[in-house]
Design a protein around this motif. Structure first.
Motif, PDB file in Angstrom:
ATOM      1  N   GLY A  20     -18.987  69.467 -52.075  1.00 41.67           N
ATOM      2  CA  GLY A  20     -17.607  69.141 -51.852  1.00 41.67           C
ATOM      3  C   GLY A  20     -17.208  68.450 -53.258  1.00 41.67           C
ATOM      4  O   GLY A  20     -17.839  67.401 -53.484  1.00 41.67           O
ATOM      5  N   GLY A  21     -16.391  68.890 -54.007  1.00 41.30           N
ATOM      6  CA  GLY A  21     -16.062  68.405 -55.012  1.00 41.30           C
ATOM      7  C   GLY A  21     -16.635  69.006 -56.515  1.00 41.30           C
ATOM      8  O   GLY A  21     -16.455  68.468 -57.746  1.00 41.30           O
ATOM      9  N   PHE A  22     -17.903  69.533 -56.357  1.00 42.19           N
ATOM     10  CA  PHE A  22     -18.877  70.298 -57.231  1.00 42.19           C
ATOM     11  C   PHE A  22     -18.241  71.929 -57.561  1.00 42.19           C
ATOM     12  O   PHE A  22     -17.650  72.556 -56.921  1.00 42.19           O
ATOM     13  CB  PHE A  22     -20.246  70.222 -56.660  1.00 42.19           C
ATOM     14  N   LEU A  23     -18.617  71.954 -58.895  1.00 44.92           N
ATOM     15  CA  LEU A  23     -18.724  73.354 -59.159  1.00 44.92           C
ATOM     16  C   LEU A  23     -20.229  73.722 -59.421  1.00 44.92           C
ATOM     17  O   LEU A  23     -21.173  72.888 -59.692  1.00 44.92           O
ATOM     18  CB  LEU A  23     -18.130  73.682 -60.612  1.00 44.92           C
ATOM     19  N   SER A  24     -20.447  75.145 -59.467  1.00 40.16           N
ATOM     20  CA  SER A  24     -21.945  75.553 -59.508  1.00 40.16           C
ATOM     21  C   SER A  24     -21.753  76.848 -60.243  1.00 40.16           C
ATOM     22  O   SER A  24     -20.761  77.701 -60.120  1.00 40.16           O
ATOM     23  CB  SER A  24     -22.764  75.615 -58.325  1.00 40.16           C
ATOM     24  N   ILE A  25     -22.828  77.170 -60.985  1.00 43.54           N
ATOM     25  CA  ILE A  25     -22.919  78.369 -61.589  1.00 43.54           C
ATOM     26  C   ILE A  25     -24.435  78.953 -61.316  1.00 43.54           C
ATOM     27  O   ILE A  25     -25.512  78.286 -61.480  1.00 43.54           O
ATOM     28  CB  ILE A  25     -23.139  78.550 -63.203  1.00 43.54           C
ATOM     29  N   ALA A  82     -14.998  78.876 -73.173  1.00 46.33           N
ATOM     30  CA  ALA A  82     -14.032  79.312 -72.136  1.00 46.33           C
ATOM     31  C   ALA A  82     -14.490  78.767 -70.739  1.00 46.33           C
ATOM     32  O   ALA A  82     -13.736  78.356 -69.872  1.00 46.33           O
ATOM     33  CB  ALA A  82     -14.209  81.063 -71.833  1.00 46.33           C
ATOM     34  N   LEU A  83     -15.893  78.658 -70.690  1.00 46.82           N
ATOM     35  CA  LEU A  83     -16.501  78.129 -69.294  1.00 46.82           C
ATOM     36  C   LEU A  83     -16.076  76.515 -69.545  1.00 46.82           C
ATOM     37  O   LEU A  83     -16.027  76.066 -68.414  1.00 46.82           O
ATOM     38  CB  LEU A  83     -18.117  78.364 -69.323  1.00 46.82           C
ATOM     39  N   GLU A  84     -16.264  75.970 -70.738  1.00 51.57           N
ATOM     40  CA  GLU A  84     -16.044  74.543 -70.833  1.00 51.57           C
ATOM     41  C   GLU A  84     -14.686  74.197 -70.239  1.00 51.57           C
ATOM     42  O   GLU A  84     -14.367  73.214 -69.641  1.00 51.57           O
ATOM     43  CB  GLU A  84     -16.529  74.020 -72.181  1.00 51.57           C
ATOM     44  N   LYS A  85     -13.821  75.131 -70.573  1.00 56.63           N
ATOM     45  CA  LYS A  85     -12.210  74.759 -70.435  1.00 56.63           C
ATOM     46  C   LYS A  85     -11.980  74.821 -68.946  1.00 56.63           C
ATOM     47  O   LYS A  85     -11.393  74.192 -68.589  1.00 56.63           O
ATOM     48  CB  LYS A  85     -11.545  76.017 -71.408  1.00 56.63           C
ATOM     49  N   LYS A  86     -12.875  75.888 -68.168  1.00 60.42           N
ATOM     50  CA  LYS A  86     -12.813  76.024 -66.969  1.00 60.42           C
ATOM     51  C   LYS A  86     -13.263  74.677 -65.948  1.00 60.42           C
ATOM     52  O   LYS A  86     -12.542  74.212 -65.136  1.00 60.42           O
ATOM     53  CB  LYS A  86     -13.205  77.189 -66.382  1.00 60.42           C
ATOM     54  N   ILE A  87     -14.462  74.379 -66.746  1.00 59.52           N
ATOM     55  CA  ILE A  87     -15.010  73.115 -65.865  1.00 59.52           C
ATOM     56  C   ILE A  87     -14.309  72.039 -66.323  1.00 59.52           C
ATOM     57  O   ILE A  87     -14.136  71.099 -65.222  1.00 59.52           O
ATOM     58  CB  ILE A  87     -16.470  73.100 -66.139  1.00 59.52           C
ATOM     59  N   ASN A  88     -14.113  71.505 -67.377  1.00 57.71           N
ATOM     60  CA  ASN A  88     -13.612  70.268 -67.769  1.00 57.71           C
ATOM     61  C   ASN A  88     -12.124  70.310 -67.433  1.00 57.71           C
ATOM     62  O   ASN A  88     -11.765  69.182 -66.976  1.00 57.71           O
ATOM     63  CB  ASN A  88     -13.535  70.027 -69.440  1.00 57.71           C
ATOM     64  N   GLY A  89     -11.612  71.408 -67.096  1.00 62.13           N
ATOM     65  CA  GLY A  89     -10.180  71.339 -66.569  1.00 62.13           C
ATOM     66  C   GLY A  89     -10.046  71.103 -64.821  1.00 62.13           C
ATOM     67  O   GLY A  89      -8.949  71.163 -64.300  1.00 62.13           O
ATOM     68  N   LYS A  90     -11.369  71.319 -64.170  1.00 63.11           N
ATOM     69  CA  LYS A  90     -11.228  70.900 -62.785  1.00 63.11           C
ATOM     70  C   LYS A  90     -10.840  69.551 -62.555  1.00 63.11           C
ATOM     71  O   LYS A  90     -11.482  68.543 -62.986  1.00 63.11           O
ATOM     72  CB  LYS A  90     -12.468  71.417 -62.387  1.00 63.11           C
ATOM     73  N   LYS A  91      -9.971  69.262 -61.480  1.00 62.52           N
ATOM     74  CA  LYS A  91      -9.307  67.942 -61.297  1.00 62.52           C
ATOM     75  C   LYS A  91     -10.495  67.364 -60.419  1.00 62.52           C
ATOM     76  O   LYS A  91     -10.921  67.925 -59.513  1.00 62.52           O
ATOM     77  CB  LYS A  91      -7.990  67.974 -60.816  1.00 62.52           C
ATOM     78  N   ILE A 124     -19.360  64.405 -67.121  1.00 59.67           N
ATOM     79  CA  ILE A 124     -19.570  65.169 -66.102  1.00 59.67           C
ATOM     80  C   ILE A 124     -21.127  65.474 -65.886  1.00 59.67           C
ATOM     81  O   ILE A 124     -21.872  65.963 -66.814  1.00 59.67           O
ATOM     82  CB  ILE A 124     -18.941  66.600 -66.007  1.00 59.67           C
ATOM     83  N   PRO A 125     -21.868  65.056 -64.941  1.00 56.60           N
ATOM     84  CA  PRO A 125     -23.070  65.298 -64.478  1.00 56.60           C
ATOM     85  C   PRO A 125     -23.433  66.582 -64.158  1.00 56.60           C
ATOM     86  O   PRO A 125     -23.048  67.179 -63.550  1.00 56.60           O
ATOM     87  CB  PRO A 125     -23.501  64.243 -63.480  1.00 56.60           C
TER      88      PRO A 125
END
Length: 264
Positions: A20-25, A82-91, A124-125
């Motif tokens: 919860g609260g994470f993103l993954s690739i 583009a991936l950075e924008k999506k990841i860094n933009g995640k609240k 971001i770790p």
């Protein structure tokens, strides 16, 4: 940015889940995973990733797409941004995980993960789980993400001190709680760090703290999903079906329900 327009698909985990609260690739379990899954003594034989793929057809399609892209070419700088924008933009993003499903495929895959990590906000770790450290370190001398090495064999464990110095922790899976507790006791007798994973990454963060050579290295243990469900089922009161059960204060070796008072 919508996932549809990204060079690879990003998985956003539900808040009430382990991540919860994470993103993954992630990538689709490939040839390496298939061979490991055939081995009944391997932890891959009980892989939850296959269950997830069978349950969610859209996820299967997305991870096949990721595997194709990440393993056949090097992403361009604009694609990584583009991936950075999506990841860094995640609240309220807690962290980023590589390979919560799937495994390192080849040199292209390793290079792409490192290039993606290069673009991400340093606060971001980022952590990679892998059973293929030889492939990883053949390609990268100094990964820009934390590395947790998973033991390949069920009900066995690996000290991180016995691994490459660039591996921070090891992750060891058991389907027998008694064997796991005995292993943890042995690790502590050796005066080394260990911890049991309880599936709440955002409350623990041992695996996701930033790369630090002075940080203690942990031998991390986890019960399989099947063993966890079996354990949870035994902690249900047979009288009233309450889960408010704990070891009895009155009789050693017995359980007692705090709801109806039954001891068994």
């Amino acid at each position: 940015m919508d996932n549809r327009f990204l060079p690879v698909k990003i998985t956003e985990h539900k808040n009430n889940g382990k991540l919860g609260g994470f993103l993954s690739i992630n990538v689709f379990p490939g040839e390496y995973c298939e061979k490991m899954k055939e081995n009944k003594s391997s932890i891959c034989n009980q892989c939850y990733g296959y269950y997830m793929l069978n349950r969610y057809p859209r996820l299967k399609k997305a991870l096949r797409f990721n595997s194709e892209v990440l393993s056949t070419r090097v992403l361009t700088s604009s694609e990584c941004k583009a991936l950075e924008k999506k990841i860094n933009g995640k609240k309220n993003l807690v962290g980023l995980r590589f390979n919560s499903i799937g495994e390192l495929i080849n040199d292209y895959h390793v290079i792409n993960l490192n290039n993606i990590a290069y673009e991400i906000d340093p606060v971001i770790p980022i952590t990679l789980w892998t059973k293929r450290p030889n492939l990883l370190f053949k390609v990268l001398n100094t990964p820009l993400f934390k590395v947790v090495q998973s033991h390949k064999i069920l009900n066995q464990f690996l000290f991180p001190e016995d691994c490459d110095d660039r591996v921070q922790h090891t992750f060891n899976v058991f389907d027998d709680e008694t064997k796991m507790k005995d292993a943890m006791d042995f690790v502590e007798l050796c005066d080394r760090k260990c911890i049991e994973c309880h599936g709440k990454c955002n409350e623990c963060m041992i695996c996701y703290s930033h790369i630090d050579s002075t940080e203690p290295r942990y031998t991390i243990f986890e019960l399989t999903k099947r063993a966890q469900r079996k354990k949870a089922k035994t902690n249900i009161c047979p009288e009233c079906q309450s889960d408010k059960v704990e070891p009895s204060w009155g009789t050693a070796g017995y359980m007692q329900c705090n709801n109806c008072g039954k001891e068994y």
